[in-house]
Every structure is written in structure tokens, then in C-alpha cells.
Design a protein around this motif. Sequence first.
Motif, short mmCIF file in Angstrom:
data_model
loop_
_atom_site.label_atom_id
_atom_site.label_comp_id
_atom_site.label_asym_id
_atom_site.label_seq_id
_atom_site.Cartn_x
_atom_site.Cartn_y
_atom_site.Cartn_z
N MET A 18 10.63 -3.53 -5.30
CA MET A 18 9.80 -2.74 -4.38
C MET A 18 8.63 -2.09 -5.11
O MET A 18 7.52 -2.02 -4.60
N ALA A 19 8.89 -1.64 -6.34
CA ALA A 19 7.83 -1.01 -7.14
C ALA A 19 6.74 -2.03 -7.45
O ALA A 19 5.55 -1.71 -7.42
N ILE A 20 7.19 -3.28 -7.75
CA ILE A 20 6.22 -4.34 -8.06
C ILE A 20 5.36 -4.63 -6.83
O ILE A 20 4.13 -4.78 -6.93
N PHE A 21 6.01 -4.65 -5.65
CA PHE A 21 5.29 -4.90 -4.40
C PHE A 21 4.28 -3.79 -4.13
O PHE A 21 3.15 -4.05 -3.71
N ASP A 22 4.68 -2.56 -4.43
CA ASP A 22 3.80 -1.40 -4.23
C ASP A 22 2.56 -1.51 -5.14
O ASP A 22 1.43 -1.27 -4.71
N VAL A 23 2.79 -1.88 -6.41
CA VAL A 23 1.68 -2.01 -7.37
C VAL A 23 0.76 -3.15 -6.96
O VAL A 23 -0.48 -3.05 -7.03
N LEU A 24 1.35 -4.26 -6.49
CA LEU A 24 0.57 -5.43 -6.08
C LEU A 24 -0.34 -5.10 -4.90
O LEU A 24 -1.54 -5.45 -4.89
N LEU A 25 0.24 -4.42 -3.90
CA LEU A 25 -0.56 -4.03 -2.73
C LEU A 25 -1.65 -3.04 -3.13
O LEU A 25 -2.80 -3.12 -2.67
N ASN A 48 0.01 2.80 -4.05
CA ASN A 48 -0.37 2.05 -2.86
C ASN A 48 -0.91 2.98 -1.78
O ASN A 48 -1.92 2.69 -1.13
N SER A 49 -0.25 4.13 -1.59
CA SER A 49 -0.66 5.07 -0.54
C SER A 49 -2.06 5.60 -0.80
O SER A 49 -2.92 5.64 0.10
N VAL A 50 -2.30 6.03 -2.07
CA VAL A 50 -3.62 6.60 -2.41
C VAL A 50 -4.71 5.54 -2.29
O VAL A 50 -5.78 5.78 -1.71
N SER A 51 -4.47 4.36 -2.87
CA SER A 51 -5.49 3.31 -2.83
C SER A 51 -5.78 2.87 -1.40
O SER A 51 -6.93 2.60 -1.04
N LEU A 52 -4.71 2.82 -0.54
CA LEU A 52 -4.89 2.43 0.86
C LEU A 52 -5.74 3.47 1.59
O LEU A 52 -6.68 3.12 2.33
N ALA A 53 -5.45 4.74 1.38
CA ALA A 53 -6.20 5.81 2.05
C ALA A 53 -7.68 5.80 1.62
O ALA A 53 -8.58 5.88 2.46
N LEU A 54 -7.90 5.67 0.30
CA LEU A 54 -9.28 5.66 -0.20
C LEU A 54 -10.07 4.47 0.33
O LEU A 54 -11.23 4.59 0.73
N THR A 55 -9.43 3.30 0.37
CA THR A 55 -10.12 2.10 0.84
C THR A 55 -10.46 2.21 2.32
O THR A 55 -11.55 1.82 2.75
N TRP A 56 -9.52 2.79 3.13
CA TRP A 56 -9.79 2.97 4.56
C TRP A 56 -10.94 3.95 4.79
O TRP A 56 -11.81 3.72 5.64
N VAL A 57 -10.94 5.05 4.03
CA VAL A 57 -12.03 6.03 4.17
C VAL A 57 -13.37 5.37 3.85
O VAL A 57 -14.36 5.52 4.58
N PHE A 58 -13.38 4.63 2.76
CA PHE A 58 -14.64 3.99 2.35
C PHE A 58 -15.06 2.92 3.35
O PHE A 58 -16.24 2.79 3.70
N ALA A 59 -14.08 2.15 3.86
CA ALA A 59 -14.38 1.11 4.84
C ALA A 59 -14.95 1.71 6.12
O ALA A 59 -15.85 1.14 6.75
#
Length: 1452
Positions: free
Chosen positions: A1-8, A78-89
Motif C-alpha cells: 500500500m505504501a508503494i502504491f501511495d508513493v507511485l500515485l 499522495n494526499s499532499v501532491s494530489l491536493a497541490l496538483t488539483w489546486v494548480f489545475a
Amino acid sequence: MAIFDVLLGTTNVTFFYVILIWVLFDSLRLTKLDNLLHFKHKPTLFASITVLFSAIISILNVVFVFYDYTNSGIIGFNSVSLALTWVFATLVSFYSMKKTLGECKRFPFVLILWWVFATIVNIISLSLKLVKNSDFSVFLLEENIVDSVSLPMLLLLCLNALPNVCVKEQSEIEQSLLHKEYEPSSTLVEEDQEEALTKASIWSKLTFRWLNPIFKMGRVQKLEYVNVPSVPQSETASSASSMLEESIRKQKLEGGSLTKAIIHSIWKSLALNAILAGVNTIAAYTGPLLISSFVNFLLSNDNNSSIQYGLILAFIFFLSKTVESLSQRQWYFGAQRIGIRVRAALMALVYSKSLMIKCGSGPTHGKIINLINVDVERIGDFCWYIHGVWLLPFQIILALVILYINLGCIPSIAALGVTILVMVCNTPLANMQEGLHSKIMEAKDSRIKMTSETMKNIRILKLHSWESTFLHKLLQLRDTERKWLQKYLFTCSAIATLFWTSPTLVSVCTFGACILVKTELTAATVLSALATFRILQEPIYNLPELISMITQTKVSVDRIYEFIKEEDQNQFLNRIALEASTIAIEIKPGEYAWEANDYPSPKKPTIHITEKLIIKKGQKVAVCGQVGSGKSSLFCSMLGEIPLISGAATKVYGTRSYVPQSPWIQSGTIRENILFGKQMNKEFYENVVDGCALHQDINIWSDGDLTLVEERGINLSGGQKQRIQLARAVYNDSDIYFLDDPFSAVDAHTGSHLFKECLMKLLYDKTVVYATHQLEFLEAADLILVMKDGKVIESGRYRDLMACPYSELVQQMAAHEETVNQISCQEDDSVCCGPCQKNPNEIAEENIQDIIMDWKRTREEEAMTGRVKWSVYSTFVTSAYKGALVPVILLCQILFQVMQMGSNYWISWATEEKGRVNNGILIGIFALLSGGSSIFILGRTVLMAMVAVETAQRLFHGMIKSVFRAPVSFFDTTPSSRILSRASNDQSTIDTDIPYRLAGLVFALIQLLSIIVLMSQAAWQVILLFFVVLAISIWYQAYYITTARELARMVGIRKAPILHHFSESIAGAVTIRCFNQEKIFLTKVMALIDDYSRVAFHNYATMEWLSVRINFLFNLVFYFVLIILVSLPRDAINPSLAGLVATYGLNLNVLQAWVIWNLCNVENKMISVERVLQFSSIPSEAPLVIQDCRPEQEWPREGKIEFHNLHIQYDPAAPMVLKGVTCIFPGKKKIGVVGRTGSGKSTLVQALFRVVEPLEGLIIIDGVHISKIGLQDLRSKLGIIPQDPTLFLGTVRTNLDPLEQHTDQELWEVLSKCHLAEIVQKDARLLDAPVAENGENWSVGQRQLVCLARVLLKKRRILVLDEATASIDTATDSLIQRTIREETSGCTVLTVAHRIPTVIDNDLVLVLNEGTIVEYDQPTQLLQDSSSSFSKLVSEFLRRSSQSNCQKKIRE
């Protein structure tokens, strides 16, 4: 699960950067569009819903991150990168809807790809969870609620992949409305901007928001000068100069100095600037003071210790850094504004005073230009340093207070002692640096002086084939400059090493003192001390520079004060005519001398008036005399331009106009030169143009009298310049006219026309004093003054003077009549006495540029557009040693940074716990690491100096060699000021500035990255934040550079016109004073100064605009870092590392601002390299030597010249100048070449010297096709005396024999033959007697004789005389012609002349008309045909030359 989180998470970050790259490229693309409002599509409601849904998803993800952190205390990657990417998008989708949908019809592909990817991941995630739990209630769990709510919105976002769902067509009415709305926008922006700064709010001024309109303008189109708002009223030249002049008047009454006057005129701005500097300093030292508290907070073991206290500390840090940034930006911009004001005031002051200085009595032209170029700039620059006088001790006191609080008394005293020691060590280095800089300036002055003279006379050098010799001399001067530059840069290396190692040295000694006195060292006190030492580094470094600047500025102020303190020296007596008086000029006994204290003893008076002379109103007074008799000096004495050393001054009653012998023409149109500030009176203007024989020329020019005159009138012939300045004088409608030899540069018919139509008709009721060598014009004069050796030896009417058989005038007339007899003996009665038919083509003299005026125009200096190309950077970086040392320099910097950080981490870690290491090891390892870093910094600075010198040398050699090999046509269309600006300003920038700025940028980037790496070790989240801020910074930089680049280019271009106007005005100061035009010229120079201040002001302001924003962003990064460090659990962080992060973070904003500012500034500075490289690739002439086709050593033996079907065209767009010329000039014969305007005489000569290559046909000299041999082999075998006599700065010897090939005896022989020996022997220095720049201490006639002597010394088989004796009296001309005949008996001589006596005794005469041969025969044969063109020329000369006597002798 950790690997999946890092990959995403990694995929999310990848999308973030892909979208970021798209934004950067799209914003750069949009800057190139001329109009963003002309799209035919507009967004639909669906596009707005898309942006809204994207924003909702962004908010949901951000809220979830904070919720997850609150519950678990952990933030997932994953949570931080997802939030930042959505804000920027979301931000990008909004940007796209506003900017690009109208053009592209859909959202960017990268956004659609992101939405599809997010939808797929969301569906897979929810599906897996549903399969795992087999219950739909899983969608309502806390960890799945965001995915569940987002899914329907994501599906809708995916619909954007379909075409045309986001846009609809606009109607034609909407399109036209948009067009109308946009059209006036640029004008409105310009109007609104004029008062933008004065009307701006405090917030707008603090953040420089008032500049936003100019950035918007620069983004949508190339910024032009008209788009730049006016400078504020307080910075205008008129306002600044009036305040300074008023202050100077007050100071004079109080016995003050110029320094006090300057300070008094700007004291309010200085006081405000001082407050900002003080606030900035206090805010800067707040950080080091609080570091100890912050580190102690981190070291506390209580996890429950008040987090609020840490947050408060973080906020105070942020607040102090923000105050520091804002105050620094306002301080720097305020200093620049003061500098602009001071420069403008001093420039205007120096200019107004320079117009009042008498010729020969004040500073040289070069010194006045240096006052503007160097001294005024230095005083303006000192406004940056002026507060350093009190800030330096203030900074040291603040640092000692912080050290005392943290370490106690003894260590603080030790720190002070070492600081003083470092300053003392730095002072001799700084003094050495200043001394070497002076040597560089001296060497540069010598090089620039020679470059200037060489470029002005490059045509002569090429015709004589001397360019290689002069290039060698110039390169020798550059080698001398390089030697001093190398020493200077190595001294700079020592100072830079001391600068970088001073914090290390001070810290080692201070911590050593702590150990000696057993003061406890803790991580908090150590880090606080290290932060203090780093700030203390600046005053240590600045002290020597400050002392140097104070010294240099004092010298500059004294030089300017010495210049301006002189009272008006030209208060001419009786400028306004006295109504009751009949006297125009009253010449009283007196003595005048150009230089009262010349070598070796007080100079013999130039003019000695022994008897009183009265010139009445309306009289025509002729002044005659041999070359060097003092005619021009007599004019200057009457005008008050030559110092009176004894007796009474000449009085002039009435307004005056003056026509100098050497024409002074200003840049502008022909009409502007004639009107010269007067209103247009069309009827009178036409009469003046007609009287001065300018109608024919004006009709030839494509733009008529609106034709532009280039620098120094280089696109006009000597005769045209003379007639234009004569027209200027006549149009001025003065009471008294002084005409200094106005007929010398024109042909016989034109001279006769000028005398009759202008002198005797237009000026019939005016007082006219005219000097002339054409004695046929004397008889009409009311009074004749005969000059000899500076004295008026005879005066009276023509008949009275001719009645005395032994008078000087009779002797001169006898020589003149002898010359006329030479013609009349060959002339029959019918030719002389018959009517003279006027040919309209015979009004003006030869001027080859007339034909090509429509293609050779004065043009604005070509400025490159867009970004500086990468090829410029690569050429610069690889110029020295092919770039081999660049990696070594970078490695030294990296190792220095690593070892410095390592030493700081070591001491903070070692002192974190008491007794962790013993004191000996602690200080030993710290000193070892610090010493290692110092060695690497020394290596870096020394290698940098080597690279800088070699790069500068290679670029200079490439440019100067390219310029010297350029064809003459390049110099005709390129003003010398453009070459000089590259050889001086741009080369200076390359020598000492650009290498260090470029390297400084790279070094600052290395420092910045190392700090970010350090921060990431303490808190990895910083990396994400840093990349976001960096991306915004790069966007800001891209937004900024489009405007700033054009402003920087404008600054370089707008400075040149000021210097040009200064040079031009100083050269024509006598004329300007005579015409009472001082105020008009002062107004013009003030307008030029304001033009320069306008772009400089906004150039400085735009830099601050960028710096404010970048500083704030990185202050924000620092703030978030501190919050993260405060919020993390104590066991999750390394306190020493965290403290070190905070310590280095204090410099983060400054460092990042330095990176971005340098990034922009490097590009602006690289424009200098771009300009130098621009002149390094000029198309060159033919080779100097072609080894396979070298003529024999004795070639040419006979001097036979053959022209075969010669066609010459200056440019493909220009008309043909020579059209199939075919003829043979026999060897050892004298050939005269005559013709009217545009006939091609000068072109024929230029073709012979291969100044212009034939389009068709060939020229053969003694069987050698000249186009197949090298230019040096050709030109070195030919001799030429040009129409404009050219002398070089130096001595009589160096002017006669520049190549040093002849003995003194040979020099004296040739001087005697040219009747110059007596003149040279009057000076005790003989052949070493000085020759001033442009030969200004010699009369024009004497200069022509020197040029003749120079050519006779070479003893060439083929000699070309191009109007060689135009400014010589008839008697001397007769002697010279005899000398030429004797000395060139075995030579082929080509004579291009307007004087008939010069060509009448030639073996053959060639008459050209419109590029074709009209006549070519012996003069006697041509004279037998009364209808021939040559006969008409002779008839005109005889008719003008004392007709009664001539005809009497002919009849006899």
C-alpha cells in the motif's frame, strides 16, 4: 500500500510539472501576440461549470489533507501532491478559460489528460474498496467521502475531451466592439501612466503595483519608447537643475561648496531614504537576535511545550523579513531616484556652463565629455553609498549587542577586534584596487582616444594603407590595459576571498575566545552568532569600497565645481545695436593669444592689433593673407572667442552671424540647420536657399530640405556644408556677418554665384567681414585688411592699396595674375569674351553621396529584439580556454558550500549536548573545515579572474579586427559613436562586470539549492513548497523580462544621443553663442536627459517590482518551514539541523531575490556581449595580401592606368554612378579630372583605390589587374591627398611619417618643399612640436600642406590630388603646384579640382558628366572649342578673376 501511495504521489507531481511547463510556454507564446482580443470564440456556461467543479474538488482535497493531519498527525505524500496538483489545475483551467479558449476551442490537452487520469484512479480506488467490503455504505466512510463526492464531477470534467463544448462563435457585432475597445487601450495606458506614481496609494507604492500597466503593455507587444511613461516632475532635468542652481547660489553667498549645494537640494529625499535604511538594518538584525530563542524552543524536550510560542516566533521572523524586504526595496529605489535627479541636474549644469567657455581658454572637449560620462555618473552612483557613512558603525554596534547578549563581553570584544583586523587587512587591498582601477582608466582613456581618432579618420588610414599599423598600436594600448586589468582582477580575487572567509575567521576567533574564558557554547548561541557573523560580512566588505567611493566622488565633485565656478566668460560688449551709432565694429589696439602660458615661455601673441580700426555699418570688409597669417584668429578676436592678454577688447555693435572655416553642421534636417531655431518665413527662406546655391542640391535629394544630416555631416560634401552654414547665417538676419573663407570649398561658378547673389544682393545693407583666398573678390570690398604674422599690416580700399607698388596686396595679386596668365595664354579671345551659358547642373560641387541619398540614411541604432540568444551565452562562456576551466570553477564553489555548511553543522551538533565533544576537537575540526572552504573559494576567485581577462581579450580582438577590416561604406553609414560605445562602455562591462554577474548567478543558484537540500533534510515537505514557489518565481521572471529587456536596451540607446549632443554643441559653441541659441540648445539637451531618465527610472523600478514579489514568496517559504519545524513532534526532528535551517533560512529571501535579479540582470548585461559580437561579424573588405597574386616590388614602374567598361554602383538599390567608363591614363602624365555634381569624379578615385568594387569592367595598372591583388599591395603603391585635410593627435614627426620609415633630414626637405619649414621652426620643439586632436592648432591651409608633405615623402609613382589646395591662397597654391610639378615629374598625377589653375597645365583633362566621359583631351585642344564643357569652366574663372586686367592681357 505504501508503494502504491508513493507511485500515485509521484504521478501527481509529474502532472503538476507538466501543467506548469505548459503554462510557462503558453505565457511566453502569448507575449508574442499583438492582440489577445481578436478571437472569434467565447467560453460557454459549460466552461464556467468545469472551472467551478475543479475548484470544488480542489477544496475537498485540501480540507481532507488538514483533516487527516489533525487526526493522525501524519501528512501522506499522495494526499499532499494530489491536493497541490488539483489546486494548480484549477488555477490553470481558470487561466485557460480567460486566455486561450477563444483561440483553441477547448481546454489544454494536459488538463484534460489530468482529469481523465484522476477519474480513472478514482473509479479504480472506489471499485476495489467496494469489492473488498461488498457494501455500498463504504462510499460514506470518512476516508472515501472525497472520492465519492468528486466522482460525478470528474465524469463531467471528462466531457471536455469532446470538441466545441466550451466555446461558441461570436457575432460580427461582438467582434467589432472588441476591436474598438482594444484599439485605444495603448493610448489610454500611456495617458493613465503619466501620473501613475504620483497618484498611487501607499500600498501601490510599497509593492510597485503602479507599474502593472507597463508590464501588461510589454507583454502583449514589443515595448516602444512611446509606451514608457514620463519621468516624475521632481526627476526632470529642468526641475532638478533649477533646484541645484538655486542651492548653489545660496551656498555661494554663504561660502559653501558644491557638495553642500547638492545635499541641500535633495535633503528631504535623503532624510526619507535614511529612515528606510535604518528600518531595513534593524529588521535585518532581528532574525539573528531571535535565532537563539527559536533554537531553545526546538531543544526543549517537552512535547507539550506551548506551540503558540513557536508560532509567534515564526510570525515575528516572517514580519521582520517582510519589513526588511519592503524597506530595502524602497531604500534602493529611493537611492536610484536621487541618483537620477542628481545626474540630470549636474548634466544640465555642466552643459549650460560648457556653452559659455571660450575656445582655448577652458577644458578640452574630451574633459567635458568625461565630466558627463564619468564624474556625473560617479556622483549619481554615490547616492547608493551615502548612507553607508553612518550605517557601517550602526551595523557593527547592533552585531556586537547581539553577540554580547549571546556570548558575553570577552567574545564580543574578540569579534570586534578580528572584524577591525579584517577591515584593516582589506583597506590596503582596496587602496591597491583603487590605484589599479585608476591605471585601467588611464589606459582605457588612451585606447578610447586613439580609437576615436582612428574611427573618425578610417577612410584616410585605408587609402594610405595604414590601418594595420594603427591596429597594431591600438592592440598594444589594449595589452597595456589588459596588464592593469589582470592585476586589478587578481586583487579583486583577494578581496572576494577575504569577503567569503571573514565570517569563518571571525567565528573561529570568537568561539576560540569563548573556550578560553570558559563561556558555555550552546547550539542556540552558536547559531545566533553564526547568523550575526554572516550579516556582519557586508559592512566588513563595504568599508574599503565606501572609502574608495567617497574619495572618488570627492575628486569628481571637485572637478565639476572647478568647471562650473567660472563666471560667464563671454559677456560680449554691446550685443544690441546702438541706434544712434554708425559704427558696426570698433577694433582697438591689443594682443590676443590662444594659450597665454604655452611651452616653453609665454606665447607670442596670435593677434597683435597696433592701430585702431573702425568698420561702419553696411560696409563689406575683406580679410586676406597667406596661409597661417592669422585671418581666422582675427575673426575670433572680434567675436570675443580668443583671450585678450593686453590692451582693449574689440567692440561689436549689433547682432552677429558667423560662418567658420571648418563647417559646423548639427544632426537633423537641412531645414533645421538653416532655420536654426528661427520661425519659418517661406519667402525669405526661398530667397536664402537660392542665394546660397542650394536649390539644385535640394531638388536632387529625395526628401528635399527635410533630408537628414548624419553625424558631422558625413553625407554632405565640404561645399554643401559650407553653403548650408552660410544659409544659416543669412537666414538669421543679423546686423553683422563674419564669413571665414566661405568660397574655398566650392567651384568657380558656385563661388561667383555666392558672392553676387548672397554677399552683394541678400546682404547688401549688412556689415560683412569676409576672409578669402580668392583675390578676385577683393575689388568689391569697401575695406581690405591684409594679414601677415598675426598683424594687420595694411588696410584700405582696393585702389589705394594697389597704388603702392611694394604693398603686400600687390605682391599677392601679382602671384594671382601670374596664375591667370597661365590660363589666358592657352585661351583665345572668343572663349573668354563670349557669353557664359549657365548649365543648371553647374550650381553645386561634386558630392557622390547625393546620388545615393535615398538609400544611405541616418538610422536609429539597430537594437536586437527578443531574448538574448543562447549562442551569445555559449560564445561568451567558451571564449576562454574553450570553456575548460568552467567545470573546475563550479566544482570549487560546490566544495566550498559543502565544507562551509559542514563546519556550521558540526559546531551546532557538537554544542547541542554539553560534553558531546571536548573543546579542542570542537574548535579544531571547525577550523579545519572552515580553512578547507577558504582554499576552495581562493581557487574559485583566481580561476575566475583568469577566465574573465582571457574572455574580455578575445572578444575585444574579435570586434576591433572585424571593424578595421570593414569596408569604408560601413563607416559611412555607422556613426563613430556606435563603435566607440562598444569599445568603451560595452567592453568595460565585459572586462569587469559580466563574468562576475554570470558566475554570481550560478554560485547563488548553488547556494540556494544547498539551502533547499538542507531544509528538506529537516522537513521533506519543503521540497514541494519550494518547487511551487520556484515555478511562480520563474513565471514572474518570464513576465518581467519581456518588459525589462526592452527597457535595458532603451537605456543603452538613449544615453548615446546625450553624449552626441554634448560633443556636437561643444564643437559648435562659438556658432551657438554667436546666434544667441544657448537657451534652445539647453532645452534640447534637457529633453534628451529626460528621455534617458525616463527609461532609466522605469528600468530601476521594474527590478524592484520583481524583487518585492520574489522576496515575499521566499519569506513565505521560510515562514512555512518554521511552522513545520514548530508543528513537528520533537523526536521527529534534529534540533541542530532545524536550528541550522532557520539560520540559513534568514538569507533565503535575499538569496532568491539575488538569483532572480541576477537572472534578469545577466540578460540585460549580456546585451553588451551581443552588441560586441554584432560588430565581430562585419563583412570585410578584400584580403590585404593575396600571396599567390603579389605584384613586383618595383610595381608600378610606368604608372599607366587603364579603365575598361567600368560600371560602379554603391548598392543594388542605388543608381549606377559610373556607366561604362573606358579610357587610358598614360604613365608619367598629369591628368585633370573635372565635372559637376554627381558626375562621378570621386567615385573614379575610389574605384582606383578599391574603396568600392566595380560591378562590371576592370582597372589595370601597368598590366596588373588591381582586383586580383591584395588591398595593401595596391593602396601602399598609390598616394592621395584628400579634400578634407586630416592630422592626428601627436607631433609633426608622427603626422608626416606614422610608420617611422624616414630620417629627420628627409622630413625637413619635404617640409621646405611644401613651405612649412619656417612655420615648424617657430616652435623650439621643431619636429616634436605637438599637433592637437584633428590638427586644431594648425590652420586648415597648413593642414593641407602637411598632407601634401606626407604624400611627397612617400614618393609614389601614382599620385591623386583630390581638391588638395582648396584652402590655400593663390600665391601659395602657385608655389605648391610648381613643387608638385618638380617632385612628380616621373609620376602619373590625377588631379580632381575646382580651381582651373590646378588642372590647366595638365597633359590631359577628363570631363565627366553623370557617370560618363564627356571630353578627354589636351587642355589646349578642349579650349579651342568654345562650346566644350571645359571651355565654359575656364570662361567662368576668367570672368570672375579681375576681368579687365585679364582681358587686357589676353588682347595684348
